[in-house]
Design a protein around this motif. Structure first.
Motif, PDB file in Angstrom:
ATOM      1  N   VAL A  30      51.038  49.157   8.447  1.00 20.24           N
ATOM      2  CA  VAL A  30      50.210  48.747   9.576  1.00 20.24           C
ATOM      3  C   VAL A  30      50.546  49.636  10.770  1.00 20.24           C
ATOM      4  N   GLY A  31      49.526  50.118  11.442  1.00 23.56           N
ATOM      5  CA  GLY A  31      49.757  50.955  12.613  1.00 23.56           C
ATOM      6  C   GLY A  31      49.460  50.201  13.890  1.00 23.56           C
ATOM      7  N   VAL A  32      50.321  50.382  14.877  1.00 22.02           N
ATOM      8  CA  VAL A  32      50.039  49.861  16.212  1.00 22.02           C
ATOM      9  C   VAL A  32      49.869  51.084  17.101  1.00 22.02           C
ATOM     10  N   ILE A  33      48.630  51.337  17.508  1.00 24.70           N
ATOM     11  CA  ILE A  33      48.330  52.565  18.237  1.00 24.70           C
ATOM     12  C   ILE A  33      48.121  52.235  19.710  1.00 24.70           C
ATOM     13  N   GLY A  34      48.746  52.989  20.567  1.00 19.22           N
ATOM     14  CA  GLY A  34      48.561  52.775  22.000  1.00 19.22           C
ATOM     15  C   GLY A  34      49.207  53.892  22.778  1.00 19.22           C
ATOM     16  N   SER A  35      48.719  54.108  23.981  1.00 14.39           N
ATOM     17  CA  SER A  35      49.288  55.184  24.797  1.00 14.39           C
ATOM     18  C   SER A  35      50.587  54.699  25.437  1.00 14.39           C
ATOM     19  N   ASN A  36      51.151  55.515  26.309  1.00  9.58           N
ATOM     20  CA  ASN A  36      52.366  55.100  27.015  1.00  9.58           C
ATOM     21  C   ASN A  36      52.112  53.819  27.791  1.00  9.58           C
ATOM     22  N   SER A  37      53.128  52.964  27.883  1.00  9.00           N
ATOM     23  CA  SER A  37      53.076  51.708  28.633  1.00  9.00           C
ATOM     24  C   SER A  37      52.036  50.738  28.090  1.00  9.00           C
ATOM     25  N   ALA A  38      51.633  50.922  26.825  1.00 10.28           N
ATOM     26  CA  ALA A  38      50.678  49.975  26.252  1.00 10.28           C
ATOM     27  C   ALA A  38      51.378  48.690  25.828  1.00 10.28           C
ATOM     28  N   GLY A  39      52.695  48.769  25.595  1.00 10.39           N
ATOM     29  CA  GLY A  39      53.436  47.595  25.158  1.00 10.39           C
ATOM     30  C   GLY A  39      53.929  47.699  23.722  1.00 10.39           C
ATOM     31  N   LYS A  40      53.867  48.915  23.174  1.00 11.03           N
ATOM     32  CA  LYS A  40      54.285  49.094  21.775  1.00 11.03           C
ATOM     33  C   LYS A  40      55.757  48.746  21.579  1.00 11.03           C
ATOM     34  N   THR A  41      56.603  49.339  22.412  1.00  6.19           N
ATOM     35  CA  THR A  41      58.041  49.129  22.248  1.00  6.19           C
ATOM     36  C   THR A  41      58.407  47.673  22.481  1.00  6.19           C
ATOM     37  N   THR A  42      57.783  47.056  23.485  1.00  8.94           N
ATOM     38  CA  THR A  42      58.052  45.642  23.736  1.00  8.94           C
ATOM     39  C   THR A  42      57.677  44.801  22.519  1.00  8.94           C
ATOM     40  N   LEU A  43      56.524  45.141  21.912  1.00  7.86           N
ATOM     41  CA  LEU A  43      56.092  44.406  20.723  1.00  7.86           C
ATOM     42  C   LEU A  43      57.111  44.570  19.600  1.00  7.86           C
ATOM     43  N   MET A  44      57.577  45.809  19.387  1.00  9.29           N
ATOM     44  CA  MET A  44      58.560  46.057  18.334  1.00  9.29           C
ATOM     45  C   MET A  44      59.862  45.307  18.623  1.00  9.29           C
ATOM     46  N   ASN A  45      60.273  45.315  19.883  1.00  7.88           N
ATOM     47  CA  ASN A  45      61.494  44.609  20.248  1.00  7.88           C
ATOM     48  C   ASN A  45      61.342  43.102  20.047  1.00  7.88           C
ATOM     49  N   THR A  46      60.132  42.600  20.246  1.00  7.87           N
ATOM     50  CA  THR A  46      59.914  41.170  20.070  1.00  7.87           C
ATOM     51  C   THR A  46      59.967  40.801  18.592  1.00  7.87           C
ATOM     52  N   ILE A  47      59.382  41.655  17.749  1.00  7.70           N
ATOM     53  CA  ILE A  47      59.408  41.358  16.312  1.00  7.70           C
ATOM     54  C   ILE A  47      60.836  41.451  15.779  1.00  7.70           C
ATOM     55  N   SER A  48      61.590  42.445  16.262  1.00  6.28           N
ATOM     56  CA  SER A  48      62.949  42.632  15.738  1.00  6.28           C
ATOM     57  C   SER A  48      63.955  41.720  16.427  1.00  6.28           C
ATOM     58  N   GLY A  49      63.531  41.069  17.527  1.00  3.40           N
ATOM     59  CA  GLY A  49      64.425  40.129  18.195  1.00  3.40           C
ATOM     60  C   GLY A  49      65.294  40.751  19.268  1.00  3.40           C
ATOM     61  N   LEU A  50      65.227  42.076  19.411  1.00  6.68           N
ATOM     62  CA  LEU A  50      66.061  42.717  20.428  1.00  6.68           C
ATOM     63  C   LEU A  50      65.760  42.188  21.825  1.00  6.68           C
ATOM     64  N   ILE A  51      64.525  41.749  22.037  1.00  7.63           N
ATOM     65  CA  ILE A  51      64.128  41.288  23.362  1.00  7.63           C
ATOM     66  C   ILE A  51      64.952  40.073  23.782  1.00  7.63           C
TER      67      ILE A  51
END
Lengths: 248, 334
Positions: A30-51
């Motif tokens: 599955v791809g999550v496509i977005g430009s800078n500051s779209a929230g990609k990293t935050t989303l990944m951190n939320t799924i992995s629990g790092l947040i």
């Protein structure tokens, strides 16, 4: 396999992820496509629990207040409050952006540190796969990771994620800072990984061109909001995506 | 419906941030109060207190200077475990000038601040390239070396030290000079750290390679910062020498290295006002607990741990946040 529902993340008063829901079926890329500051990293951190860890640290030092809302379900189990190390144990493994490796340790040591959760034989097997995927890395087994090039560090970072034997592999901007040739190698390697291990993969990336052809399903996010979904082919054919990510 | 807690700058702060928007006494008071109130409070308490507590306030001010100087160093990327080095060098310099040349404290104290700062900077010049732990280790060892050299060679009065030094003119003069110096150091250095010069120092702490790439000689800047910080600490040492009319090996004691760090941690690292606040909490507290004998250290240390665990950001940043912002619950709309 993974179900994110109504995810909202605030950094203080800034909304980073806005009411985002996504579903990942087992075996998919599955791809999550977005430009800078779209929230990609935050989303990944939320799924992995790092947040959750980040939230606690900021809370303690009185920094930005992070608010996380919504649920994350993994294989029909609510893991919204599960700490990141427990999530890694059940098979959700994140490869963070900007190839985070242990710079003072050698390539082999890096892989062994990453594999401490798993049995020795399993780690050996995953290491072999890594060196098979990235022959370059095999040449530098005893070299300090800090002296590898950016591309080699990225390969090592992916290898470190593979060693944990993920069931769900999260790749955060794996193509960042790589040359087009290196990007092609990496995309090929990701495909091989899926074929050989059957792992489910979520890729967050801003380079849509190399990613879209290989994904089963894609989510396009902008300013933390879902703007488009569809199969890789559908997204590639979409005129808006074409103008925004392919430049014509 | 879910809610979250929201943090918002107070309207008065938003307006007061822009100097042209100061339209009322209320806004001017809002800006001035946190700066004027502590100065006045300390002055009133100092003048009203008895001789013993006046002495405590004077000592506390000197510890506050040490803590502020520690914070300036730390903000410039130099973590020091040896404020006692600067303190002791300043103390011995003014002691010697007074003892051998008979100069007045009014001359020896400022001279000792400058000379002491210069000597300390020269001593640490070879290790400016070191960062973090390595720099800290060297600064930890330096005062111990000097202490042992004095003990072994018997120079500068050896283990006995030198007593009978000239004192400051009057107890009140002493107190007022100490207070003035604390406020001058605090407000002056806070302004310095906010200027372009200070920003470069903070940049060295953050990412020294980027600062080098900007064409700035970081070792020169670090040496300058070291001189500024060590001069302040040397002033404290010189001042205490004349307050006690004695200088000896105890000026290199660990107390002078550790208390400033504890004050900074309690008050808030990197704020300069935090270390001062921390010193004015910790030093008088340790005096208050003096009656408890052996338990004093236990209670004192426990309090330190409570502060570090419970309020890692420090008291000053916490108070500042409460002063400039308020919080409220808001509904989150999807």
């Amino acid at each position: 396999m993974l179900e994110v529902t109504g995810m909202m993340v605030f950094y203080e008063n800034a909304l980073a992820v806005n009411d985002l829901s996504l579903t990942v079926e087992a075996g998919q890329i599955v791809g999550v496509i977005g430009s800078n500051s779209a929230g990609k990293t935050t989303l990944m951190n939320t799924i992995s629990g790092l947040i959750l860890d980040l939230r606690e640290k900021e809370r303690r030092k009185g920094g930005e207040r992070i608010t996380v809302m919504g649920t994350v379900r993994f294989e029909d189990r609510d893991i919204s409050d599960l700490p990141p190390h427990r999530r890694a144990e059940i098979g959700i493994v994140l490869c963070r952006e900007r190839h985070p490796v242990f710079g003072d340790s050698t390539v082999l040591e890096n892989l062994r540190i990453a594999g401490h959760l798993r049995a020795r034989a399993e780690v050996k097997q995953a290491m072999d796969l890594t060196f098979e995927l990235f022959p370059n890395l095999a040449r530098y087994k005893r070299k300090k990771a800090g002296f590898l090039s950016g591309g080699e560090q990225q390969m090592l970072a992916i290898g470190m994620a593979l060693v944990v034997k993920p069931r769900l592999l999260l790749l955060d901007e794996p193509l960042l800072g790589l040359s087009p040739a290196m990007q092609t190698t990496l995309v090929q390697a990701i495909k091989t990984v899926r074929q050989e291990t059957g792992v489910t993969i979520v890729i967050a990336e801003q380079f849509a061109r190399p990613i879209l052809p290989m994904i089963d399903f894609g989510y396009v996010i902008e300013n933390g909001m879902l703007t488009m979904t569809g199969s890789g082919q559908e997204l590639m054919d979409n005129p808006e995506i074409k103008s925004a990510y392919f430049g014509h | 419906m879910s809610r979250r807690r929201e943090r918002i700058d107070r309207g008065i702060k938003v307006r007061a941030d822009d100097i042209y928007a100061l339209t009322s006494w209320r806004e001017m008071l809002y800006l001035a109060a946190p700066r004027v109130a502590p100065v006045l409070t300390l002055l009133v308490v100092g003048l009203a207190a008895g001789p013993y507590w006046q002495r405590v306030i004077m000592t506390t001010s000197m510890f506050a200077l040490l803590a502020i100087s520690w914070d300036v160093l730390a903000a410039s990327g130099m973590v020091s475990l040896g404020q006692a080095l600067f303190f002791g060098v300043g103390a011995y310099t003014s002691g010697m000038l007074n003892h051998y040349f008979g100069w007045s404290p009014l001359l020896t104290i400022p001279l000792a601040a400058v000379i002491g700062g210069a000597i300390s900077t020269l001593l640490l010049l070879p290790v400016l390239r070191l960062r973090g732990l390595y720099f800290a280790m060297v600064t930890l060892i330096m005062p111990l070396i000097i202490e042992r050299v004095i003990e072994a060679t018997g120079i500068f009065g050896g283990t006995e030290g030198i007593s009978g030094l000239a004192s400051l003119p009057h107890r009140l003069v002493e107190l007022l000079v100490a207070m003035v110096m604390v406020w001058v150091a605090l407000f002056g250095l806070r302004r310095l750290m906010d200027s372009d010069y200070g920003l470069v120092l903070k940049g060295i702490n953050d990412n020294d390679r980027s600062v080098m790439s900007a064409g700035i000689n970081i070792y020169r800047r670090k040496a300058e910062a070291l001189f500024i910080a060590s001069s302040i600490a040397a002033f404290a040492g010189a001042f205490m020498t004349h307050a006690y009319m004695f200088v000896g090996m105890p000026v290199f004691a660990m107390d002078y290295s550790i208390l400033p760090i504890a004050s900074t941690v309690v008050g808030g690292v990197g704020t300069l006002a935090g270390p001062l606040l921390g010193a004015f909490i910790l030093v008088p507290l340790s005096e208050l607990l003096r009656g408890l004998g052996g338990l004093r250290i236990v209670i004192y240390a426990t309090l330190l741990v409570v502060f570090i665990v419970g309020l890692p950001e420090g008291i000053f940043p916490y108070l500042k946040r409460k002063y400039t912002q308020f919080e409220r619950w808001v509904e989150v709309e999807k």
